[in-house]
Design an enzyme around this catalytic site. Structure first.
Site, mmCIF file in Angstrom:
data_model
loop_
_atom_site.group_PDB
_atom_site.id
_atom_site.type_symbol
_atom_site.label_atom_id
_atom_site.label_comp_id
_atom_site.label_asym_id
_atom_site.label_seq_id
_atom_site.Cartn_x
_atom_site.Cartn_y
_atom_site.Cartn_z
ATOM 1 N N TYR A 164 33.727 49.997 46.348
ATOM 2 C CA TYR A 164 34.572 48.815 46.159
ATOM 3 C C TYR A 164 35.931 49.215 45.618
ATOM 4 C CZ TYR A 164 33.542 49.356 41.204
ATOM 5 O OH TYR A 164 33.439 49.852 39.926
ATOM 6 N N PHE B 13 42.272 47.113 39.280
ATOM 7 C CA PHE B 13 41.751 47.296 37.926
ATOM 8 C C PHE B 13 40.459 48.112 37.914
ATOM 9 C CE2 PHE B 13 39.901 43.259 39.371
ATOM 10 C CZ PHE B 13 38.551 43.426 39.068
ATOM 11 N N ASP B 14 39.881 48.365 39.089
ATOM 12 C CA ASP B 14 38.655 49.175 39.124
ATOM 13 C C ASP B 14 38.434 49.647 40.561
ATOM 14 O OD1 ASP B 14 36.413 50.495 38.323
ATOM 15 O OD2 ASP B 14 35.158 48.705 38.049
ATOM 16 N N ILE C 7 28.016 40.484 38.344
ATOM 17 C CA ILE C 7 28.661 39.192 38.192
ATOM 18 C C ILE C 7 28.297 38.367 39.412
ATOM 19 C CG2 ILE C 7 30.531 40.088 36.757
ATOM 20 C CD1 ILE C 7 32.340 39.987 39.202
ATOM 21 N N TYR D 55 34.431 36.616 35.401
ATOM 22 C CA TYR D 55 34.331 36.804 33.953
ATOM 23 C C TYR D 55 34.733 35.558 33.169
ATOM 24 C CZ TYR D 55 33.628 41.656 35.208
ATOM 25 O OH TYR D 55 33.128 42.807 35.746
ATOM 26 N N PHE E 66 37.596 41.678 45.677
ATOM 27 C CA PHE E 66 36.848 42.924 45.876
ATOM 28 C C PHE E 66 36.805 43.270 47.367
ATOM 29 C CE2 PHE E 66 35.427 41.916 41.682
ATOM 30 C CZ PHE E 66 35.055 43.116 41.102
#
Length: 585
Positions: free
Chosen positions: A76, A86-87, A106, A132, A149
């Protein structure tokens, strides 16, 4: 931070934040391509519970979709709506593993992964309440953040899954399939579920070899090989195919083996003889100690040729049952007929064993020999004679020292023509016992009547031997088709005249017609001619009477004075006895 957003909607690669019915604020996402993806029945809508899904790539073949209770492995890239990352699993160096529907992800990702196929790529937009929420996640995810994502599903399995075996192709003729305790040799390509290769026997140019059902292989692979035929191709896939000692693939991966079965045998196997073609006339079968000449094609069970005598245009020649060849061939050549064809399948423990043979025979390989028996003989064999025609009247037969005239055809046992007297202007002539022809032919021409026909089979030790000769292969059994045309009675080697009965007791007195105590050449010649005319003696065939008389007289006239005295006259047989006595001394 936009607390007034009530709805998130996607339109042509853009996100729309709806503040009120009268005003919209647009913010552009990362550009996306418009892709026509196949419809998946379990996901007819582009929205999964408020999660917006763009199916960027859907593989043509989707055998299975991710569902609750499945384990997934996926890559991902995670960004905010402004494109800021961010990731990323790519940056972390490994795909993420997760269990769907168990609350370990999540909610938006859990929903976004539902219905995905392996190798499918999706872009999912997750609203805050499925991400979140209003609290965010530390300093990374701000409160009420919409997350995007880009997902790539690389693996999918369930704890309840069994090994999936799929037959790609099966040979038409399958006489044997893999059973427990069999030893197999196979090639394979090993990939992950997304097609990423992790191992290949082809790359090593060597088969994978193993016993089946004895714990040498991981359980799934062990079971997946059962029932396979040589030449069959199967695909085995399962999460249970992992070998903990190997590190070529990531942990928690579904493995796919594409297997080609090359070889199969059991350590208890003996040789197998099949495809026999036996000639109608088989008067004799080979036994231990025989010397066999045969052609062969040597192949493996998959049909690949490793050697052939035909390419060398020369038979393979060997004694059998005496350890000169591999044990399986020693055994497989016992009991064959001349002209027989057979296939001999030899397991490795009776062939080239666990070591193989150089670069030609792999370790633990079953070998197959298709043989054609050209001929065989035993070193103790004599000339075999079959009379095909004998005249009703036969008053005299050939013997040693006779000069014989004959026709012949000479062939190999399989009928291959070598020589024929009919190819020449004259018939053949030889003197029996004078070492003018091969021993086998000399023997075959004895005791024949004029007009008689016979077939003589001559073993190589009475023919042209292990070396052969021009036009005759080494160690070849020869077949002569003979016809005796005529013959002349002969004399022993070194003789010009022989008595057909007893010689006169007082020979000199008989020769000395005028009683002058000496014999002239004229007297000598008249006497010899009379003996021949009265069938009391015989001169050497092929010589004239005058030449015989002259040579004999000169031999007896030892002092060369033109006459023979009583002291000079000696029969040849007496001379030979004296010579033998001197040789003994």
């Amino acid at each position: 931070h936009c607390p007034f957003v009530l709805q998130v909607a996607r339109s042509k690669g853009q996100i729309q934040y709806v503040l009120n019915p009268n005003k919209r604020i647009k913010k552009t996402l990362l550009p996306t391509k418009s892709i026509k993806s196949p419809t998946i029945k379990s996901n007819p809508s582009p929205v999964l519970g408020d999660v917006n899904v763009d199916r960027l790539f859907v593989p043509p073949n989707c055998g299975r979709e991710a569902a609750t209770g499945d384990n997934v492995r996926y890559h991902y890239n995670a960004t905010f709506v402004d494109g800021k990352t961010f990731d990323s699993s790519y940056q972390k160096g490994g795909a993420k593993v997760a269990l769907l529907g168990e609350g370990r992800l999540i909610a938006g990702i859990d929903k976004g992964l539902q219905g995905m196929c392996v190798n499918e790529q999706r872009r999912i937009t997750i609203p805050p309440h499925l991400a979140y929420g209003s609290t965010g996640a530390g300093e990374v995810i701000p409160p009420d953040a919409t997350l995007i994502f880009d997902l790539h599903l690389v693996d999918l399995w369930n704890k309840a899954d069994l090994v999936v075996a799929k037959t790609i192709s099966t040979p038409k003729d399958c006489k044997r399939s893999v059973m427990r305790t069999d030893f197999v040799r196979y090639h394979f390509n090993g990939t992950l579920l997304d097609g990423t290769a992790f191992d290949s026997s082809y790359a090593r140019k060597q088969t994978q070899d193993s016993l089946v059902g004895e714990g040498w292989l991981v359980k799934g692979l062990d079971e997946g090989l059962l029932g396979m035929c040589v030449g069959e191709i199967r695909t085995l896939s399962s999460h249970h195919l992992k070998d903990m000692e190997r590190r070529e693939y990531p942990p928690q991966a579904t493995l796919v083996y594409n297997i080609l079965l090359v070889d199969i045998h059991n350590p208890k196997d003996n040789i197998t003889v099949e495809n026999q073609v036996i000639p109608e006339s088989c008067q004799r079968k080979s036994v231990v100690g025989d010397y066999v000449r045969y052609h062969y094609n040597g192949t493996f069970l998959n049909g690949v040729t490793f050697d052939t005598s035909y390419r060398r245009n020369s038979t393979y020649n060997t004694y059998i049952g005496m350890g000169y060849v591999i044990a399986g061939m020693d055994q497989g050549l016992i009991g064959v007929c001349i002209g027989e064809r057979r296939r001999v399948i030899i397991p490795p423990h009776l062939a080239y064993g666990e070591q193989g043979a150089g670069d030609v025979i792999p370790p633990s390989a079953v070998v197959v020999f298709d043989v054609n028996i050209i001929d065989f003989h035993n070193p103790k064999d004599e000339v075999e004679i079959q009379v095909t025609h004998k005249p009703e009247i036969c008053n005299d037969t050939t013997e040693a020292n006779d000069v014989v005239h004959y026709h012949y055809n000479c062939t190999l046992v399989d009928g291959t023509k070598l020589f024929s007297s009919h190819d020449f202007d004259n018939m053949q002539e030889t003197t029996l016992g004078w070492d003018k022809v091969i021993d086998g032919l000399d023997r075959a021409l004895r005791n024949m009547c004029v007009g008689e026909k016979r077939v003589a089979t001559v073993p190589p030790h009475l023919g042209h031997g292990e070396k052969g000769t021009e036009g005759v292969p080494s160690s070849a059994v020869l077949v002569f088709d003979l016809e005796l045309v005529s013959f002349e009675k002969g004399v022993p080697p070194g003789y010009l005249f022989v008595w057909l009965g007893e010689a006169p007791t007082k020979l000199f007195k008989v020769l000395d017609v005028n009683k002058d105590e000496k014999v002239s050449q004229e007297e000598f010649g008249e006497f010899i001619k009379l003996q021949v005319a009265e069938d009391k003696g015989r001169i050497k065939p092929g010589m004239s009477m005058e030449l015989v008389v002259t040579d004999m007289f000169q031999n007896q006239d030892r002092n060369k004075d033109g006459v023979i005295t009583a002291d000079e006259l000696k029969l040849k047989v007496e001379e030979d006895k004296e010579k033998e006595a001197h040789d003994e001394l």
